[in-house]
Write a protein that holds these residues in place. Sequence first.
Motif, mmCIF file in Angstrom:
data_model
loop_
_atom_site.group_PDB
_atom_site.id
_atom_site.type_symbol
_atom_site.label_atom_id
_atom_site.label_comp_id
_atom_site.label_asym_id
_atom_site.label_seq_id
_atom_site.Cartn_x
_atom_site.Cartn_y
_atom_site.Cartn_z
ATOM 1 N N MET A 1 0.821 -1.201 0.000
ATOM 2 C CA MET A 1 0.000 0.000 0.000
ATOM 3 C C MET A 1 0.862 1.261 0.000
ATOM 4 O O MET A 1 0.559 2.221 -0.690
ATOM 5 C CB MET A 1 -0.937 -0.027 1.220
ATOM 6 N N THR A 2 1.951 1.255 0.764
ATOM 7 C CA THR A 2 2.832 2.421 0.847
ATOM 8 C C THR A 2 3.440 2.745 -0.506
ATOM 9 O O THR A 2 3.507 3.911 -0.908
ATOM 10 C CB THR A 2 3.948 2.179 1.888
ATOM 11 N N TRP A 3 3.864 1.707 -1.227
ATOM 12 C CA TRP A 3 4.478 1.935 -2.529
ATOM 13 C C TRP A 3 3.459 2.458 -3.531
ATOM 14 O O TRP A 3 3.794 3.280 -4.393
ATOM 15 C CB TRP A 3 5.158 0.665 -3.025
ATOM 16 N N ALA A 4 2.229 2.005 -3.420
ATOM 17 C CA ALA A 4 1.169 2.516 -4.298
ATOM 18 C C ALA A 4 0.909 3.999 -4.013
ATOM 19 O O ALA A 4 0.715 4.795 -4.942
ATOM 20 C CB ALA A 4 -0.107 1.702 -4.116
ATOM 21 N N LEU A 5 0.917 4.364 -2.739
ATOM 22 C CA LEU A 5 0.743 5.769 -2.377
ATOM 23 C C LEU A 5 1.905 6.613 -2.898
ATOM 24 O O LEU A 5 1.700 7.719 -3.414
ATOM 25 C CB LEU A 5 0.622 5.926 -0.863
ATOM 26 N N LEU A 6 3.113 6.099 -2.778
ATOM 27 C CA LEU A 6 4.286 6.822 -3.259
ATOM 28 C C LEU A 6 4.216 7.019 -4.776
ATOM 29 O O LEU A 6 4.454 8.119 -5.278
ATOM 30 C CB LEU A 6 5.564 6.076 -2.874
ATOM 31 N N LEU A 7 3.851 5.961 -5.480
ATOM 32 C CA LEU A 7 3.694 6.074 -6.928
ATOM 33 C C LEU A 7 2.573 7.052 -7.270
ATOM 34 O O LEU A 7 2.697 7.867 -8.196
ATOM 35 C CB LEU A 7 3.415 4.703 -7.537
ATOM 36 N N VAL A 66 11.425 9.879 5.991
ATOM 37 C CA VAL A 66 11.583 10.914 4.978
ATOM 38 C C VAL A 66 12.877 10.708 4.192
ATOM 39 O O VAL A 66 12.947 11.010 2.997
ATOM 40 C CB VAL A 66 11.502 12.334 5.597
ATOM 41 N N GLY A 67 13.899 10.151 4.812
ATOM 42 C CA GLY A 67 15.160 9.881 4.137
ATOM 43 C C GLY A 67 15.043 8.827 3.052
ATOM 44 O O GLY A 67 15.881 8.749 2.156
ATOM 45 N N ILE A 68 14.022 8.013 3.120
ATOM 46 C CA ILE A 68 13.747 7.015 2.074
ATOM 47 C C ILE A 68 12.701 7.561 1.099
ATOM 48 O O ILE A 68 12.862 7.473 -0.115
ATOM 49 C CB ILE A 68 13.241 5.690 2.691
ATOM 50 N N ALA A 69 11.653 8.147 1.634
ATOM 51 C CA ALA A 69 10.535 8.594 0.796
ATOM 52 C C ALA A 69 10.929 9.731 -0.147
ATOM 53 O O ALA A 69 10.619 9.682 -1.348
ATOM 54 C CB ALA A 69 9.367 9.031 1.679
ATOM 55 N N TYR A 70 11.613 10.732 0.371
ATOM 56 C CA TYR A 70 11.882 11.921 -0.447
ATOM 57 C C TYR A 70 12.736 11.611 -1.674
ATOM 58 O O TYR A 70 12.410 12.064 -2.775
ATOM 59 C CB TYR A 70 12.491 13.038 0.392
ATOM 60 N N PRO A 71 13.822 10.864 -1.534
ATOM 61 C CA PRO A 71 14.596 10.550 -2.746
ATOM 62 C C PRO A 71 13.794 9.776 -3.792
ATOM 63 O O PRO A 71 14.096 9.852 -4.981
ATOM 64 C CB PRO A 71 15.772 9.712 -2.220
ATOM 65 N N ILE A 104 16.957 6.122 -11.879
ATOM 66 C CA ILE A 104 16.193 4.887 -11.674
ATOM 67 C C ILE A 104 17.008 3.896 -10.845
ATOM 68 O O ILE A 104 16.479 3.258 -9.921
ATOM 69 C CB ILE A 104 15.771 4.275 -13.028
ATOM 70 N N ALA A 105 18.306 3.795 -11.137
ATOM 71 C CA ALA A 105 19.167 2.890 -10.359
ATOM 72 C C ALA A 105 19.204 3.318 -8.894
ATOM 73 O O ALA A 105 19.135 2.472 -7.985
ATOM 74 C CB ALA A 105 20.576 2.870 -10.943
ATOM 75 N N GLY A 106 19.271 4.609 -8.641
ATOM 76 C CA GLY A 106 19.261 5.098 -7.261
ATOM 77 C C GLY A 106 17.964 4.786 -6.546
ATOM 78 O O GLY A 106 17.963 4.398 -5.373
ATOM 79 N N VAL A 107 16.853 4.937 -7.242
ATOM 80 C CA VAL A 107 15.557 4.629 -6.642
ATOM 81 C C VAL A 107 15.474 3.134 -6.328
ATOM 82 O O VAL A 107 14.985 2.742 -5.257
ATOM 83 C CB VAL A 107 14.412 5.077 -7.573
ATOM 84 N N VAL A 108 15.973 2.296 -7.222
ATOM 85 C CA VAL A 108 15.962 0.853 -6.983
ATOM 86 C C VAL A 108 16.818 0.519 -5.752
ATOM 87 O O VAL A 108 16.400 -0.254 -4.894
ATOM 88 C CB VAL A 108 16.445 0.083 -8.238
ATOM 89 N N LEU A 109 17.990 1.126 -5.657
ATOM 90 C CA LEU A 109 18.860 0.885 -4.496
ATOM 91 C C LEU A 109 18.188 1.298 -3.201
ATOM 92 O O LEU A 109 18.243 0.592 -2.204
ATOM 93 C CB LEU A 109 20.192 1.620 -4.657
ATOM 94 N N LEU A 110 17.550 2.473 -3.203
ATOM 95 C CA LEU A 110 16.855 2.940 -2.006
ATOM 96 C C LEU A 110 15.655 2.054 -1.675
ATOM 97 O O LEU A 110 15.355 1.810 -0.510
ATOM 98 C CB LEU A 110 16.399 4.377 -2.167
ATOM 99 N N GLY A 111 14.975 1.599 -2.706
ATOM 100 C CA GLY A 111 13.804 0.753 -2.503
ATOM 101 C C GLY A 111 14.158 -0.568 -1.848
ATOM 102 O O GLY A 111 13.350 -1.152 -1.117
ATOM 103 N N GLN A 112 15.353 -1.037 -2.081
ATOM 104 C CA GLN A 112 15.795 -2.280 -1.456
ATOM 105 C C GLN A 112 16.128 -2.097 0.006
ATOM 106 O O GLN A 112 16.181 -3.054 0.764
ATOM 107 C CB GLN A 112 17.025 -2.829 -2.190
ATOM 108 N N HIS A 113 16.287 -0.871 0.443
ATOM 109 C CA HIS A 113 16.620 -0.573 1.841
ATOM 110 C C HIS A 113 15.447 -0.829 2.773
ATOM 111 O O HIS A 113 15.608 -1.122 3.927
ATOM 112 C CB HIS A 113 17.081 0.892 1.953
ATOM 113 N N THR A 114 14.232 -0.707 2.222
ATOM 114 C CA THR A 114 13.040 -0.824 3.083
ATOM 115 C C THR A 114 12.558 -2.247 3.186
ATOM 116 O O THR A 114 12.833 -3.097 2.424
ATOM 117 C CB THR A 114 11.893 0.046 2.541
#
Length: 114
Positions: A1-7, A66-71, A104-114
Amino acid sequence: MTWALLLGACLLTCMGQIAQKFAVESWRGVDSGWGAKLLSPWLWLALACLGIGLLVWLLVLQRLEVGIAYPMLSLNFVLITLAARFVFHEAIDRRHWIGMVLVIAGVVLLGQHT
């Protein structure tokens, strides 16, 4: 749900930016005052998308750091660049495309952090 909201927040803010561009393009060459410009449907669509995008963003911030969401909002650069190319027929050079791949690569890297 969070990822859908972010998108959703990304898409709404991008739609707002695109509507802003359509609004100012519709004003080009028209000698009307600000009153007429404020009645532009594109301007109101932009305000609606950006306003709803803000509310969705607040929901995202309740769920993610916010350190994950904002980027993650940097996806907007990719979406707007694609709109510039395919909707507004603007030229995009190779460096710009490479930059988008890096975003896109940065977003993928950050997305793996969560």
